[in-house]
Scaffold this active site. Structure first.
Site, short mmCIF file in Angstrom:
data_model
loop_
_atom_site.label_atom_id
_atom_site.label_comp_id
_atom_site.label_asym_id
_atom_site.label_seq_id
_atom_site.Cartn_x
_atom_site.Cartn_y
_atom_site.Cartn_z
N GLU A 258 17.59 29.30 -23.78
CA GLU A 258 16.59 28.96 -24.79
C GLU A 258 16.72 30.00 -25.89
OE1 GLU A 258 14.03 27.97 -27.37
OE2 GLU A 258 14.49 26.61 -25.72
N CYS B 66 10.53 31.33 -32.22
CA CYS B 66 11.84 30.69 -32.38
C CYS B 66 11.74 29.39 -33.16
CB CYS B 66 12.50 30.47 -31.02
SG CYS B 66 11.50 29.51 -29.86
#
Length: 492
Positions: A243, A277
């Site tokens: 991720e 993110c």
């Protein structure tokens, strides 16, 4: 003693490390990294604990995880303060992180059954059954931006599935990692099921290099993720969940409600001081008077954002970045873009030298060549103007990343087009890019990661499917395949 291995708190034998508050420089935590031998010891403990833990009934594992959730609730204020002081984020935002950790428990239990539970289909002469089995020993690498919530999103599903774990928090958030592990200890985890190793690059390399590791669950930067991918290449027997980050576009096609569009943009670009993110890094604004008015209002409101300390009253919208070095990196990225020909609309500013407090920056890069396709992890927003919607989609997809993408528009057809053409795992319509549901898959494509290792699909990375054809007794089929003769011959 800051390592937890096989149920014991021990002192690291590696480099000495201390963690300070990124704004006040107050020392919060001190300890030693785990050396390679201690990392190997943690793996041995996890391997020894695996058979018994995996054989526990699911209800027994669930009970411990739910006890952990109750402890999170009971110690919410304490953990909120630890996260806020260590990361620099405001208290209000740290509290939402702990709430997300608590909510993750029930969601992960549902996801386990929905994604990796057992299914049985009856056949004429038996049954076809799908079961799932844990991988074994998994390493979990945690990030610093959500040091409680994001590792929790791997640890909880992995434990529910029956895996044993070695957890390495970010070297920038060791205090949060230790605090969370102490709650797991109180929840009653058997020795060796979850182990904590603190440290930086050397500890991480020792962990990812272990031969006796069945997988690695990583959240962090693309550069580290690519390094791990290369390191584990040629080892298909190990599950790897990545991720990573994003260079995320937000398209402003129709900003008729200018203040609403500005609010959405602030939430997308600058929440958590730009350290999510999914944060918008690239703002694509349609050319024309409406776009001009939107940008002017955005610069006006963003210019009023004043980052503050974690415990300021009233609370600020954003706090400090994770470190003064991180703030300096954002400043350098802004200056680099100015040198390329960018036009600064709002200059970022260090509130106080030597701290991580940094005001937001906005820079227009329309027509500028050779802009780096990188994730600048902080409050810096790059602006491009476009003439038509097809051009906006082309600009949005002009990146090696593919995490999140957003559209502000009243035209449903444009959203449908974006859904078909966007290269992103998350595509939002009139909602902030930073908004995501834990009941949905989370992740991206390209340099943003592999498949969807977080949120609802995290369970997929924690267990492997086992298919069985089964019958309680063995019988000869009533109809035999051609060429088979089971007739009994008379004895001569």
């Amino acid at each position: 003693m800051t390592l937890w291995i096989n149920g014991d708190w021990i002192t690291g034998q590696g480099e000495r490390r201390r963690k300070t508050n990124p704004v006040s420089a107050e020392i919060l935590w001190q300890g030693n990294d785990a050396n390679a031998a201690q990392v190997a010891e943690a793996c041995q403990a996890a391997r020894a604990a695996f058979p018994r833990w995996a054989r526990q009934p699911f209800a027994a594992r669930q009970a411990i995880v739910e006890k952990f959730a109750a402890l999170l609730e009971a110690h919410k204020a304490e953990l909120t303060e630890v996260i806020a002081r260590e990361t620099g984020k405001p208290r209000w935002e740290a509290a939402t992180e702990v709430t997300a950790m608590i909510n993750k428990i029930a969601i992960s239990i549902k996801a386990y059954h929905a994604r990796t539970g057992a299914q049985k289909s009856e056949l004429v002469d038996g049954a076809a059954t799908l079961r799932h089995r844990p991988h074994g020993v998994l390493a979990v690498f945690g990030p610093y931006n959500f040091p409680g919530h994001l590792p929790n999103g791997h640890i909880v599903p992995a434990l529910l599935a029956g895996n044993t774990l070695i957890f390495k928090p970010s070297e920038l958030t060791p205090w949060t990692g230790e605090t969370v592990i102490k709650l797991w200890e109180r929840a009653g985890l058997p020795a060796g099921v979850l182990n904590l190793v603190q440290g930086g690059r050397e500890t991480g390399q020792a962990l990812s290099s272990l031969d006796d590791l069945d997988g690695l669950l990583f959240t962090g930067s693309a550069s580290t993720g690519y390094q791990l991918h290369r390191q584990l290449s040629g080892q298909p027997e190990k599950i790897l969940a990545l991720e990573m980050g994003g260079n995320n576009p937000l398209i402003i096609e129709d900003a008729a409600n200018i203040d609403a569009a500005v609010h959405l943009t602030l939430q997308s670009a600058f929440i958590t001081a730009g350290q999510r993110c999914t944060c918008a890094r690239r703002l694509l604004v349609k050319q024309g008077a409406q776009g001009d008015a939107f940008l002017a209002r955005l610069v006006d409101v963003a210019g009023r954002l004043q980052p503050g300390r974690w415990d300021d009253d009233p609370q600020p919208f954003i706090g400090g970045l994770i470190s003064a070095q991180a703030a300096q990196h954002v400043m350098e990225a802004w200056r680099q873009r100015e040198a390329l020909g960018g036009r600064t609309l709002l200059a970022p500013r260090k509130v106080k030298e030597g701290t991580s407090l940094l005001t937001p920056g906005i820079i227009e890069l329309t027509g500028v060549a050779d802009v780096p396709d990188e994730e600048v992890f902080g409050p810096l927003l790059n602006v491009w103007r476009y003439a038509h919607f097809d051009e906006a989609i082309r600009l949005a997809n002009n990146t090696r990343f593919g995490l999140s993408c957003g559209l502000v528009s009243t035209d449903r057809a444009q959203f449908e087009q974006l859904l078909l053409e966007a290269r992103a795992g998350i595509v939002n319509w009139n909602k902030p890019l930073t908004g995501a549901a834990s009941t949905a898959p989370f992740g991206g494509v390209g340099a943003s990661g592999n498949h969807r290792p977080s949120a609802w699909y995290a369970a997929d990375y924690c267990a492997w499917p086992m298919a069985s054809l089964e019958s309680p007794e063995l019988t000869l089929p009533a109809t035999l395949s051609p060429g088979l003769d089971f007739s009994r011959r008379e004895a001569v």
